[in-house]
Design an enzyme around this catalytic site. Structure first.
Site: not given
Ligand code: NAD
Ligand code: UDP
Length: 318
Positions: A147, A150-151, A153, A212, A281
């Site tokens: 991870r 992402y984390d 970055g 779960g 959690q």
């Molecule tokens: P998503 O994957 O649906 O959207 C990300 C978008 O960024 C996509 O449209 C993708 O094509 C575009 N993208 C990726 N790399 C790119 C690049 N190099 N140049 C231009 N575009 C690029 O994800 P999301 O859930 O909509 O997340 C949006 C933002 O919110 C992200 O930065 C994510 O880290 C952050 N975020 C989302 C969640 C969540 O639960 N959905 C939680 C925490 C943070």
């Molecule tokens: N998870 C699960 N079954 C699935 C997909 C995810 O039990 O089919 C669990 C996963 O292990 C995590 C939680 O659901 O504990 C949330 O996962 P998700 O990938 O949605 O987000 P994140 O782990 O980034 O919070």
């Protein structure tokens, strides 16, 4: 100089993604001129098809790891794959997107004197030892795990935002977004809400990782978009980081049971191994957001799940 159109020009990177597309909609509805930039790695034109043709909406295919020269007043930097299977597909590119993307967007903000908001994440807290998570917690993150691209970055992007703030006096806002769900989630992104709904609708086993018993807090996307817009509108003195999410905490098993109830599905539960570094959690402390943004989520889990279930039901793929 702007002569004719006095609308605010707002750039949304990652605007064709799940959260970005809802944010573009919201910003257009508020009378802004919206420039959506996306490389379509995880986003899709379908997410913004209904906005094409609006004279105040513009779509640009561009990768944020390369410099971008546009004239805007505000930048929402959302570009980054967010689902584990997506960001682990090409982890080097994920780090580049967060770090080079932040550098390029901060450079743009500096040149045009725009206000800039970073979509950071609860993942900066890693597998947290403090519960619920407050913004002053520095986190428990593995720097070399699956991870980490992402984390770390996202953590580095936060560092860059605060160094541009201190060094160049940029107007920054950092949002730490917790698990968000809703229509336009990718059906195969492996995230728990989309997975469970698609599995339930297809009558396939619901895949529970581990026992779960791990917890997450789920925020409906409209609530999140509202919080992002409020954060951008705060006084220049307010930078965040600020947690944005729904503090309602559920185990993954409880989520599975709720999805089964709301879909009326007869799917069985299938227990599978817990992925590496999967946080046990997660729940945001949102008292800062409540104070600074006068915000709290309005949409309860069952209501948000019903809207999301309708979306996936309407998709021909399901
Ligand atoms: P998503 O994957 O649906 O959207 C990300 C978008 O960024 C996509 O449209 C993708 O094509 C575009 N993208 C990726 N790399 C790119 C690049 N190099 N140049 C231009 N575009 C690029 O994800 P999301 O859930 O909509 O997340 C949006 C933002 O919110 C992200 O930065 C994510 O880290 C952050 N975020 C989302 C969640 C969540 O639960 N959905 C939680 C925490 C943070
Ligand atoms: N998870 C699960 N079954 C699935 C997909 C995810 O039990 O089919 C669990 C996963 O292990 C995590 C939680 O659901 O504990 C949330 O996962 P998700 O990938 O949605 O987000 P994140 O782990 O980034 O919070």
């Amino acid at each position: 100089m702007r002569v004719y159109d006095l609308r605010k020009r707002v750039l949304v990177t990652g605007g064709a993604g799940f959260i970005g597309s809802h944010l573009c909609e919201r910003l257009l509805a508020e009378g802004n001129d919206v420039l959506c930039v996306d490389n379509f790695f995880t986003g899709t034109k379908d997410n913004i098809a209904h906005l094409i043709g609006n004279p105040h909406f513009e779509m640009m295919r561009h990768d944020v790891t390369f410099p971008l020269y546009v004239e805007v007043d505000e930048i929402y930097n959302l570009a980054c794959p967010a689902a584990p299977i997506h960001y682990q597909f090409d982890p080097v590119q994920t780090t580049k997107t967060s770090v080079h993307g932040a550098i390029n967007m901060l450079g743009l903000a500096k040149r045009v004197k725009a206000k800039i908001l970073q979509a950071s994440t609860s993942e900066v807290y890693g597998d947290p030892k403090v519960h619920p998570q407050t913004e002053d917690y520095w986190g428990n993150v593995n720097p070399i795990g699956l991870r980490s691209c992402y984390d770390e970055g996202k953590r580095c992007a936060e560092t860059l935002f605060f160094d541009y703030y201190r060094q160049h006096k940029l107007r920054i806002k950092v949002a730490r977004i917790f698990n968000t769900y809703g229509p336009r989630m990718h059906p195969n992104d492996g995230r728990v809400v989309s997975n469970f709904i698609v599995q339930a609708l297809k009558g396939e086993p619901i895949t529970i990782f581990g026992k779960g018993s791990q917890t997450r807090s789920f925020c409906y996307v409209d609530d999140l978009a509202d919080a992002l817009v409020r954060l951008m509108a705060t006084d220049d003195g307010f930078t965040g980081p600020v947690n944005l999410g729904n503090p309602g905490e559920f185990t993954i098993l409880e989520l599975a049971q709720e999805v089964l109830k709301l879909t009326g599905s007869k799917s069985q539960l299938a227990f599978e191994p817990l992925p590496a570094d999967d946080p046990l959690q997660r729940k945001p402390d949102i008292s800062l957001a409540a104070r600074a943004l006068s915000w709290e989520p309005a949409i309860p889990l069952a209501e948000g799940l019903n809207k999301t279930i309708s979306y996936f039901r309407d998709r021909s793929a399901v």
